[in-house]
Motif scaffolding. Structure first.
Motif, PDB file in Angstrom:
ATOM      1  N   ILE A  15       0.857  -1.173   0.000  1.00  0.00           N
ATOM      2  CA  ILE A  15       0.000   0.000   0.000  1.00  0.00           C
ATOM      3  C   ILE A  15       0.898   1.229   0.000  1.00  0.00           C
ATOM      4  CG2 ILE A  15      -1.888  -1.164   1.196  1.00  0.00           C
ATOM      5  CD1 ILE A  15      -1.014   0.221   3.730  1.00  0.00           C
ATOM      6  N   PHE A  16       0.303   2.365  -0.302  1.00  0.00           N
ATOM      7  CA  PHE A  16       1.060   3.613  -0.374  1.00  0.00           C
ATOM      8  C   PHE A  16       0.654   4.525   0.771  1.00  0.00           C
ATOM      9  CE2 PHE A  16       1.239   1.951  -4.649  1.00  0.00           C
ATOM     10  CZ  PHE A  16       2.552   2.194  -5.028  1.00  0.00           C
ATOM     11  N   ALA A  17       1.642   5.031   1.478  1.00  0.00           N
ATOM     12  CA  ALA A  17       1.396   5.942   2.587  1.00  0.00           C
ATOM     13  C   ALA A  17       1.038   7.326   2.058  1.00  0.00           C
ATOM     14  CB  ALA A  17       2.627   5.999   3.491  1.00  0.00           C
ATOM     15  N   ASP A  18       0.732   8.227   2.983  1.00  0.00           N
ATOM     16  CA  ASP A  18       0.344   9.581   2.595  1.00  0.00           C
ATOM     17  C   ASP A  18       1.474  10.312   1.890  1.00  0.00           C
ATOM     18  OD1 ASP A  18      -2.102   9.086   3.736  1.00  0.00           O
ATOM     19  OD2 ASP A  18      -1.546   9.969   5.682  1.00  0.00           O
ATOM     20  N   ASP A  19       2.711  10.004   2.227  1.00  0.00           N
ATOM     21  CA  ASP A  19       3.841  10.665   1.585  1.00  0.00           C
ATOM     22  C   ASP A  19       4.262   9.984   0.284  1.00  0.00           C
ATOM     23  OD1 ASP A  19       4.756   8.349   2.680  1.00  0.00           O
ATOM     24  OD2 ASP A  19       6.433   9.235   3.778  1.00  0.00           O
ATOM     25  N   GLY A  20       3.508   8.993  -0.171  1.00  0.00           N
ATOM     26  CA  GLY A  20       3.813   8.309  -1.417  1.00  0.00           C
ATOM     27  C   GLY A  20       4.738   7.122  -1.288  1.00  0.00           C
ATOM     28  N   ILE A 178       0.195  -2.291  12.995  1.00  0.00           N
ATOM     29  CA  ILE A 178      -1.056  -2.319  12.251  1.00  0.00           C
ATOM     30  C   ILE A 178      -1.096  -1.084  11.352  1.00  0.00           C
ATOM     31  CG2 ILE A 178      -3.566  -2.294  12.402  1.00  0.00           C
ATOM     32  CD1 ILE A 178      -2.441  -4.855  13.427  1.00  0.00           C
ATOM     33  N   VAL A 179      -1.110  -1.306  10.039  1.00  0.00           N
ATOM     34  CA  VAL A 179      -1.087  -0.183   9.100  1.00  0.00           C
ATOM     35  C   VAL A 179      -2.495   0.283   8.766  1.00  0.00           C
ATOM     36  CG1 VAL A 179      -0.346   0.551   6.800  1.00  0.00           C
ATOM     37  CG2 VAL A 179       1.086  -0.994   8.139  1.00  0.00           C
TER      38      VAL A 179
END
Length: 250
Positions: A15-20, A178-179
């Protein structure tokens, strides 16, 4: 101390975090995780919850197990495990635990059975360095060397690291993050790898080396057998009768 969950390992993705930045995660699915029994200090000498997950055919379930499931009024479960809890964190039998039992950013400990590797040598199994590549050593470069002495002690000590069956061991990976949590689909996304191959069941519970984060539900997140869905519960109960009354007056 809260109860843990029984989750099914689906596989790994990203998955991609908020910062990419991309994050590798393991997807865990809650396969009908329900409370099927309670253990109390008065009757059993300790306090715990017995959870069950998965579906099992009645014809493949023993008579004693069918009686226990019938007493709890739940269908036969494929996996049944116990989680120690404190007295104030007992949950009623029949309640189904949901994915929001854990919150995003929480650290958890996951216990599972590692992938079996079959018969392995000492270098792969125990990370031995092997014998020398020359100076008289031939053929047995990857052997583990001496396993004992001669007359004294005249035997091989128990627990000696040698070649043998590798894998299929119960291990616990601590402090996994936990992401993301998907309550509707019953999915928990954990950062990093989780022991076991795809399709196996693992135990997920609060990390013992970190405090329970704020916002985590106590004694847990669950729904009872007769509980309505959350979306329906959020709808105001006064709106529907009011609309019917207006229609009768017209």
């Amino acid at each position: 101390m809260r109860t843990g969950l029984i989750a099914k390992k689906v596989g790994m993705t990203r998955i991609f975090a908020d910062d990419g930045q991309q994050v590798g995660v393991t997807v865990l699915s809650l396969d009908g995780c329900q409370v099927v029994g309670q253990r109390t200090s008065e009757r059993d000498g300790y306090v715990a919850l017995q959870l069950g997950a998965g579906v099992k055919k009645a014809k493949n379930t023993t008579k004693a197990e069918r009686a226990n499931f019938a007493k709890a009024e739940v269908e036969p479960k494929r996996v049944v495990r116990e989680f120690r809890v404190s007295d104030d964190n007992l949950i009623d039998v029949g309640a189904e635990l949901t994915a929001d039992h854990f919150v995003e950013g929480q650290l958890v400990d996951i216990q599972g059975e590692t992938i079996g590797k079959g018969f392995a040598g000492a270098m792969k199994r125990w990370n031995f360095g092997g014998l020398r590549a020359t100076h008289g050593v031939s053929v047995s470069h990857r052997s583990h060397g001496s396993t004992g002495n001669r007359q004294d002690p005249g035997r091989t000590f128990p627990g000696k690291k040698m070649a043998g069956h590798y894998g299929t061991e119960t291990v616990t990976t601590q402090n996994l993050t936990i992401v993301r949590v998907d309550v509707e689909r019953g999915l928990i996304l954990v950062k990093g790898a989780v022991p076991g191959h795809d399709g196996t069941y693992v135990n997920v519970r609060d990390a013992v080396k970190s405090k329970l984060p704020e916002g985590a539900p106590v004694p847990g997140a669950f729904k009872t057998a007769g509980q309505a869905p959350k979306a329906a519960a959020e709808t105001p109960a006064e709106e529907a009768p009011a609309a019917e009354t207006n229609g009768d007056e017209a």
